[in-house]
Design a protein around this motif. Structure first.
Motif: not given
Length: 680
Positions: A260-264
């Motif tokens: 998962m990628a956090l925002p940005g």
């Protein structure tokens, strides 16, 4: 100069490397390796989704706060949309790029204090408590810090990947038992800064293979220990900075869950360019968090749909991403047991959370120095003067009250701002035979030095998480305690430690540098100090006792294929119980890269007076291997490897040599349980 005591005392229910006792394994989670039925169920469910549904579940987007009907992303709340048609519920989670702003109690506890306990069981309790708190807020996903993809000497859970990964994994086990998905990795830049302001460069692309024995080792151990979870990227640098991450995680580790990628963290779309989307997918990103205001700049939304339409991204790739996402959620059971939005309530921190916080301080406070055995304070020696700056007065008042309840005569004196030069300290300090100073910054150093020069006995309690805290007064004071960042729940357990009602058992999860680093060093971990042949102020794993000591003996090492176990005895010759945490370190032959000694595992056990326990620490040979990207395994070179048993990273008391032939250790994640502790 550091003054070592002959007394050794330690803490923590123990484990070696990624091996867990069966009693603490989450019963609902299948083993990570191979995926089990959860992965098969995820693949089947992903195949049943329509293309639009598959694309939608690749993102968690701003959600209405519980009890409202507007999608404002209040308090950083995001929602994974689920697929109502297939019975997949909406799951809420925090925006992992934002600090909590909802006032929710955080029984996850200060990381360094928890890591200093070296107690996986306590970490699991923290995870269970946090799971209950998240459910009260109708959230089913939680970021667990303490480990990161990129190497660093400033991890939340300490500077060693074996310790950090194991402790983070045990928190994850507690979360999974409560149907909350732990997401491991990506601490923020500020958590890595040194006292001198240096922040090592993390933006240069680095192959995942190069990080296999560094940051990725901690991630792997956390997943193994928890028996499930997900991986977070994009904290210190964009996810694409770690090249080949997806291949490492899914092909070599055989981990079925998601990245998962956090925002940005997965990049940013500019105009109609889909290149960031393709790069994120190639990097292994399966899901993206989207913060408020990011519409049009997120990479797995409109741009991904365009990439699918023009053939740049194959539908099979999207389906594989969805399968990884669902596999992680099935590991936690949150798809079958989602929290109820109707049950959301603010709720003050519970008494059980208070107890948990107190237990962390009781086991995690580290006695660094104790000349003249000033600690524990003896009531027969007269009153104790507590000296603090105005900012710490509330904490000092709570601690003073707790010490009085413990039977000590304590007087509190508050300095004026800027006090420290001779003549500026309160008059009471001139007559005090014993002074206790609470200090949270280097601003107190002049005050402590002046106080020590007045001739009385001085004990300093450090109440901040600063591995680079300067201690120019160290040789002039009697006792020093690392009590970590202050919480009011610490008052009672700290008073019990200072009064002798309880023994100190914490050990440092970080090297205390005193602000001094070998030339050119960016990451101030214990292995870097060893390579530079520099002795730090206080080493990783260090901690003293006031009540007793243990001896270790009879170190024997047994290898069975790719599995190695160290067996040894721990004896308590004193007349009081002692909690011992012997630490096992492994060192590669001098002619091989990475020869610096590193933690391989540890045990923790309470040893009764006059008794001996026989302990076993299994550890993985991957700790001495070099990652082989082509084979997806660890190559262990033939040679003589040194195993050392000690009480810190520099205090080794027993050694054994292990001769290994050339070996290939599989890269698949493991979850082998540890051997039981037996008493003799």
């Amino acid at each position: 100069m550091m003054r070592h005591s002959a007394i050794c005392y330690v803490t923590a229910l123990c484990m070696g490397a990624a091996f867990l006792p069966l009693s603490v394994m989450p019963s609902h989670a299948a083993g990570v390796a191979g995926g089990g039925t959860g992965a098969a169920h995820a693949a089947d469910m992903a195949a049943r989704m329509q293309p639009a549904e598959q694309q939608a579940v690749l993102q968690a987007r701003p959600a209405p706060a519980p009890g409202t009907g507007t999608s404002t992303g209040a308090a950083g709340l995001l929602a994974w949309p689920g697929v109502p048609r297939l019975g997949l519920p909406v799951l809420r989670m925090p925006d992992f790029a934002r600090a909590p702003a909802d006032g929710n109690a955080r029984p996850l506890l200060p990381w360094l204090a928890l890591a200093a306990t070296w107690d996986p069981d306590l970490a699991r309790r923290a995870g269970s408590a946090r799971a209950r708190a998240e459910w009260q807020q109708a959230r089913a996903v939680l970021r667990v810090g303490g480990v990161d993809l990129l190497p660093s000497g400033r991890l939340q859970a300490g500077e060693d990947q074996v310790l950090a990964g194991s402790m983070a994994g045990m928190i994850g086990a507690g979360l999974l038992a409560g149907h909350v998905l732990p997401v491991f990795g990506s601490v923020v830049r500020e958590e890595h800064a040194r006292a001198d302001g240096t922040v090592p460069d993390r933006m240069t692309p680095v192959p995942a293979a190069r990080l296999a024995s560094q940051g990725l080792l901690g991630i792997a151990m956390a997943l193994e220990t928890a028996h499930g979870g997900a991986i977070l990227c994009g904290g210190l640098a964009p996810c694409q900075t770690v090249t080949g991450l997806g291949a490492m995680v899914h092909d070599a580790w055989h981990f079925p869950g998601m990245v998962m990628a956090l925002p940005g963290g997965a990049g940013t779309i500019r105009d109609t360019d889909i290149a960031p989307t393709l790069a994120a997918v190639a990097a292994g990103v399966d899901m993206e968090q989207v913060a408020p205001g990011e519409d049009g700049h997120d990479v797995l939304g409109v741009a991904l749909r365009q990439a699918v339409r023009d053939g740049s991204l194959k539908p099979a790739q999207v389906q594989a991403m969805v399968t990884h996402i669902l596999a992680s959620f099935y590991m936690s059971g949150s798809l079958d047991h989602p929290p109820s939005f109707a049950s959301v309530h603010d709720g003050a921190q519970s008494a059980s959370a208070d107890t948990l916080v107190a237990d962390v301080e009781a086991q995690g406070a580290v006695l660094l120095q104790n000349e003249n055995r000033v600690i524990p304070f003896d009531p027969a020696w007269g009153p104790v003067l507590m000296l603090v700056r105005p900012a710490l007065r509330p904490a000092a008042e709570k601690l003073a009250d707790a010490m009085r309840h413990a039977g000590l005569n304590v007087t509190l004196s508050v300095t004026t701002e800027g006090a420290g030069a001779p003549g500026t300290l309160p008059p009471a300090t001139a007559q005090a035979a014993r002074t206790l100073v609470l200090s949270n910054s280097n601003d107190d150093n002049q005050m402590i030095s002046t106080l020590a020069e007045m001739g009385g006995h001085v004990a300093v309690v450090l109440v901040a998480d600063d591995p680079d805290r300067q201690m120019p007064w160290l040789d002039t004071v009697d006792s020093v305690v690392q009590a970590w960042a202050w919480r009011d729940e610490y008052a009672q357990p700290l008073a019990a430690l200072l009064s002798g009602q309880q023994d100190f058992s914490g050990h440092l999860p970080v090297t205390l540098t005193g602000g001094f680093y070998p030339p050119g060093m960016a990451d101030a971990d214990y292995r870097a100090f060893a390579r530079a042949h520099v002795v730090p102020l206080f080493p990783f794993g260090y901690g003293l006792s006031t009540h007793g000591h243990v001896t270790v003996s009879d170190l024997r090492v047994v290898r069975d294929g790719n599995h190695v176990t160290a067996n040894f005895s721990v004896t308590n010759p004193d007349d009081t119980p002692v909690r011992a945490v012997p630490q096992l370190y492994v060192e590669m032959p001098d002619d091989l890269p990475g020869a610096a000694r590193r933690l391989a595992g540890w045990r923790s056990v309470m040893v009764a007076p006059g008794h001996t326990v026989r302990l076993s620490v299994p550890f993985s040979l991957r700790l001495v291997g070099q990652w082989n990207p082509a084979g997806g395994n660890w190559n262990v070179a033939a040679g003589d490897y040194t195993l050392s048993l000690g009480l810190s990273s520099v205090m080794m008391v027993r050694h054994a040599t292990l001769h290994l032939p050339a070996l290939h250790v599989p890269g698949t994640l493991d979850g082998t349980p540890a051997s039981a502790v037996t008493a003799e």
